[in-house]
Design an enzyme around this catalytic site. Structure first.
Site, PDB file in Angstrom:
ATOM      1  N   PHE A  76       0.823  -1.226   0.000  1.00 23.25           N
ATOM      2  CA  PHE A  76       0.000   0.000   0.000  1.00 23.25           C
ATOM      3  C   PHE A  76       0.850   1.266   0.000  1.00 23.25           C
ATOM      4  O   PHE A  76       0.359   2.329  -0.366  1.00 23.25           O
ATOM      5  CB  PHE A  76      -0.895   0.038   1.249  1.00 23.25           C
ATOM      6  CG  PHE A  76      -1.885  -1.074   1.303  1.00 23.25           C
ATOM      7  CD1 PHE A  76      -3.132  -0.940   0.729  1.00 23.25           C
ATOM      8  CD2 PHE A  76      -1.562  -2.277   1.902  1.00 23.25           C
ATOM      9  CE1 PHE A  76      -4.047  -1.973   0.757  1.00 23.25           C
ATOM     10  CE2 PHE A  76      -2.465  -3.326   1.939  1.00 23.25           C
ATOM     11  CZ  PHE A  76      -3.707  -3.171   1.366  1.00 23.25           C
ATOM     12  N   SER A  80       0.044   9.292  -2.984  1.00 24.04           N
ATOM     13  CA  SER A  80      -1.273   8.943  -3.531  1.00 24.04           C
ATOM     14  C   SER A  80      -2.203  10.116  -3.835  1.00 24.04           C
ATOM     15  O   SER A  80      -3.417   9.928  -3.923  1.00 24.04           O
ATOM     16  CB  SER A  80      -1.974   7.971  -2.586  1.00 24.04           C
ATOM     17  OG  SER A  80      -2.193   8.606  -1.352  1.00 24.04           O
ATOM     18  N   THR A 120      -5.634   1.544  -8.496  1.00 21.19           N
ATOM     19  CA  THR A 120      -6.549   2.691  -8.472  1.00 21.19           C
ATOM     20  C   THR A 120      -7.384   2.836  -9.742  1.00 21.19           C
ATOM     21  O   THR A 120      -6.934   2.470 -10.836  1.00 21.19           O
ATOM     22  CB  THR A 120      -5.715   3.978  -8.286  1.00 21.19           C
ATOM     23  OG1 THR A 120      -6.572   5.115  -8.431  1.00 21.19           O
ATOM     24  CG2 THR A 120      -4.615   4.101  -9.327  1.00 21.19           C
ATOM     25  N   TYR A 144       0.170   9.946 -10.970  1.00 18.11           N
ATOM     26  CA  TYR A 144      -0.147   8.981  -9.912  1.00 18.11           C
ATOM     27  C   TYR A 144      -0.718   7.691 -10.519  1.00 18.11           C
ATOM     28  O   TYR A 144      -0.233   6.582 -10.260  1.00 18.11           O
ATOM     29  CB  TYR A 144      -1.146   9.590  -8.911  1.00 18.11           C
ATOM     30  CG  TYR A 144      -1.774   8.553  -8.022  1.00 18.11           C
ATOM     31  CD1 TYR A 144      -0.998   7.846  -7.114  1.00 18.11           C
ATOM     32  CD2 TYR A 144      -3.133   8.253  -8.128  1.00 18.11           C
ATOM     33  CE1 TYR A 144      -1.563   6.855  -6.317  1.00 18.11           C
ATOM     34  CE2 TYR A 144      -3.703   7.271  -7.331  1.00 18.11           C
ATOM     35  CZ  TYR A 144      -2.922   6.578  -6.442  1.00 18.11           C
ATOM     36  OH  TYR A 144      -3.479   5.593  -5.666  1.00 18.11           O
ATOM     37  N   HIS A 192     -10.250  14.671   0.590  1.00 19.42           N
ATOM     38  CA  HIS A 192     -11.323  13.783   0.130  1.00 19.42           C
ATOM     39  C   HIS A 192     -12.697  14.294   0.532  1.00 19.42           C
ATOM     40  O   HIS A 192     -12.878  14.869   1.604  1.00 19.42           O
ATOM     41  CB  HIS A 192     -11.093  12.369   0.659  1.00 19.42           C
ATOM     42  CG  HIS A 192      -9.869  11.747   0.065  1.00 19.42           C
ATOM     43  ND1 HIS A 192      -8.697  11.622   0.757  1.00 19.42           N
ATOM     44  CD2 HIS A 192      -9.625  11.286  -1.174  1.00 19.42           C
ATOM     45  CE1 HIS A 192      -7.783  11.081  -0.029  1.00 19.42           C
ATOM     46  NE2 HIS A 192      -8.319  10.873  -1.210  1.00 19.42           N
ATOM     47  N   LEU A 193     -13.652  14.035  -0.361  1.00 23.64           N
ATOM     48  CA  LEU A 193     -14.958  14.671  -0.227  1.00 23.64           C
ATOM     49  C   LEU A 193     -15.684  14.327   1.073  1.00 23.64           C
ATOM     50  O   LEU A 193     -16.133  15.232   1.790  1.00 23.64           O
ATOM     51  CB  LEU A 193     -15.842  14.298  -1.433  1.00 23.64           C
ATOM     52  CG  LEU A 193     -17.225  14.941  -1.413  1.00 23.64           C
ATOM     53  CD1 LEU A 193     -17.107  16.457  -1.570  1.00 23.64           C
ATOM     54  CD2 LEU A 193     -18.123  14.365  -2.492  1.00 23.64           C
ATOM     55  N   SER A 284      -8.888  20.810 -11.516  1.00 21.25           N
ATOM     56  CA  SER A 284      -8.250  20.280 -12.720  1.00 21.25           C
ATOM     57  C   SER A 284      -8.043  18.765 -12.613  1.00 21.25           C
ATOM     58  O   SER A 284      -7.669  18.249 -11.560  1.00 21.25           O
ATOM     59  CB  SER A 284      -6.927  21.019 -12.947  1.00 21.25           C
ATOM     60  OG  SER A 284      -5.873  20.143 -13.061  1.00 21.25           O
TER      61      SER A 284
HETATM   62  N1  UDP Z   1     -14.833  17.464  -4.308  1.00 20.01           N
HETATM   63  C1  UDP Z   1     -15.452  18.683  -4.082  1.00 20.01           C
HETATM   64  N2  UDP Z   1     -14.975  19.493  -3.063  1.00 20.01           N
HETATM   65  C2  UDP Z   1     -13.928  19.102  -2.280  1.00 20.01           C
HETATM   66  C3  UDP Z   1     -13.320  17.846  -2.500  1.00 20.01           C
HETATM   67  C4  UDP Z   1     -13.808  17.047  -3.531  1.00 20.01           C
HETATM   68  O1  UDP Z   1     -16.383  19.066  -4.781  1.00 20.01           O
HETATM   69  O2  UDP Z   1     -13.543  19.893  -1.391  1.00 20.01           O
HETATM   70  C5  UDP Z   1     -15.323  16.606  -5.394  1.00 20.01           C
HETATM   71  C6  UDP Z   1     -14.262  16.311  -6.434  1.00 20.01           C
HETATM   72  O3  UDP Z   1     -14.254  17.313  -7.419  1.00 20.01           O
HETATM   73  C7  UDP Z   1     -14.699  14.952  -6.968  1.00 20.01           C
HETATM   74  C8  UDP Z   1     -15.388  14.297  -5.774  1.00 20.01           C
HETATM   75  O4  UDP Z   1     -15.666  15.348  -4.853  1.00 20.01           O
HETATM   76  O5  UDP Z   1     -15.658  15.123  -7.972  1.00 20.01           O
HETATM   77  C9  UDP Z   1     -14.517  13.265  -5.081  1.00 20.01           C
HETATM   78  O6  UDP Z   1     -13.269  13.840  -4.794  1.00 20.01           O
HETATM   79  P1  UDP Z   1     -12.193  13.133  -3.900  1.00 20.01           P
HETATM   80  O7  UDP Z   1     -11.005  14.057  -3.809  1.00 20.01           O
HETATM   81  O8  UDP Z   1     -12.801  12.676  -2.622  1.00 20.01           O
HETATM   82  O9  UDP Z   1     -11.809  11.819  -4.699  1.00 20.01           O
HETATM   83  P2  UDP Z   1     -11.250  11.601  -6.213  1.00 20.01           P
HETATM   84  O10 UDP Z   1     -12.422  11.114  -6.990  1.00 20.01           O
HETATM   85  O11 UDP Z   1     -10.675  12.878  -6.695  1.00 20.01           O
HETATM   86  O12 UDP Z   1     -10.221  10.543  -6.026  1.00 20.01           O
END
Ligand code: UDP
Length: 334
Positions: A76, A80, A120, A144, A192-193, A284
């Site tokens: 792991f 990342s 991933t 990545y 992360h969201l 982006s």
């Molecule tokens: N996202 C968002 N605001 C944040 C963080 C993430 O709108 O503050 C959105 C991001 O654009 C994506 C989704 O949430 O569409 C998941 O993002 P995350 O970074 O959790 O995981 P990823 O899919 O990028 O690995």
């Protein structure tokens, strides 16, 4: 397959620590090798032995692998963050591919027969409107993702030349937390969201920035496949049972997409609080939609996600964050 010995690199990180827990829960012996640069000492449950050190330290890797037979090595430890990899591509490719290839070579030298790579969905890039299965073209959208694609290729040769069987498990969006409350998600900075939305609901951050609402999706926000981290852990155990026969490549998700707005609504339902948020421009590199077709591991290994409802995933994450306001720094053993 019970009471085996497993080496887990990066076992102090989010997915790694949940896999360590699943191995310990069924009675296996586990050694974790982790530099603790992004992982947490308190995320390694007491039943495992923690070796603190860097994978770039060849002597340490050699010493750790030597002497004992391993049932498998699970890898792991890696850089990342997609965004960071766009800013510093050759650090990502250099570190992830360099340490990964040297680890694979060391495993082959030490007669390890089974290897699991934490891979991933970033292998697949954008432009997918339907769920993505293992036959989709590998077209990484970031350094990545490219670094993981390169390691997957290296493992093809480890199998052909040395008979080292591998399972490459492509996670979509790992989320949630150990339902028993022992482990959770703690990144610095958090990008992360789900943890960000929860912190906004709990009033620990001013609010959430939604990255774009003009995507070609039903509500305009990005769609992702949030899969519970304990389900991912179970998938590792399921894949291990098949590895004696042949190498495996599996896409791992819930098979159901949720938009950013649906995640906000879920956190509001589960927490009973409003999530302050505002819409900003796109981030982006974000593809509009990434959803896994996980039929292959379901058919071949009998794996099935148990936490399929988004509210259930959110609830476990919320419970852990509510109990750990400072993340693992709030743990007694931190
Ligand atoms: N996202 C968002 N605001 C944040 C963080 C993430 O709108 O503050 C959105 C991001 O654009 C994506 C989704 O949430 O569409 C998941 O993002 P995350 O970074 O959790 O995981 P990823 O899919 O990028 O690995």
């Amino acid at each position: 397959m019970v009471a085996g010995r497993y080496l887990v690199t990066g076992g102090a990180g989010f997915v790694g620590s949940h896999v360590v827990a699943a191995l310990l829960d069924r009675g296996d012996e586990v050694v974790v090798l982790d530099s603790l640069s992004t992982g947490h000492r308190a995320a390694v449950l007491p039943g495992a032995r923690l070796v603190v050190g860097d994978l770039a330290d060849d002597e340490l890797v050699e010493e750790t692998l030597a002497g004992q037979p391993w049932d498998a090595v699970l890898h792991f430890a890696a850089l990342s963050l997609v965004g960071e990899s766009m800013a510093d591509p050759f650090r990502y490719i250099g570190v992830n591919v360099g340490t990964g290839v040297r680890l694979i070579a060391a495993c082959a030298r030490h007669g390890v027969r089974r290897f699991v790579l934490s891979s991933t969905a970033a292998l697949f890039g954008g432009g997918h409107s339907a769920p993505i299965d293992e036959d989709a073209a590998c077209d990484p959208g970031s350094p990545y993702g490219e670094s993981k694609a390169m390691l997957e290729r290296a493992l093809v040769w480890a199998d052909r030349v040395y008979g080292l069987r591998s399972a490459c498990l492509r996670y979509f969006n790992a989320a949630g937390a150990d339902p028993a409350g022992r482990l959770g998600e703690d990144h610095t900075p958090e990008t992360h969201l789900i943890p960000l939305v929860i912190d906004a609901a709990l009033g620990r951050r001013a609010g959430l920035t939604v990255f774009g609402d003009d995507y070609p999706t039903p509500d305009g926000t990005c769609i992702r496949d949030y899969v519970h981290v304990s389900d991912l852990a179970a998938a590792h155990l399921a894949a291990l049972t098949l590895l004696d026969r042949r190498s495996l490549r599996y896409n791992l998700g819930n098979g159901r997409g949720s938009s950013v707005r649906e995640v906000i609504a879920s956190v509001e339902r589960v927490s009973g609080r409003k999530v302050p948020h505002h819409i900003a421009g796109r981030r982006s590199g974000d593809p509009p939609s990434l959803v896994a077709a996980s039929g292959r591991i379901i058919a071949e290994a009998g794996w099935r996600p148990r936490h399929t409802a988004l509210d259930d995933i959110v609830r476990t994450a919320l419970d852990w964050r509510a109990a750990h306001p400072q993340g693992y720094r709030s743990s007694p053993s931190a």
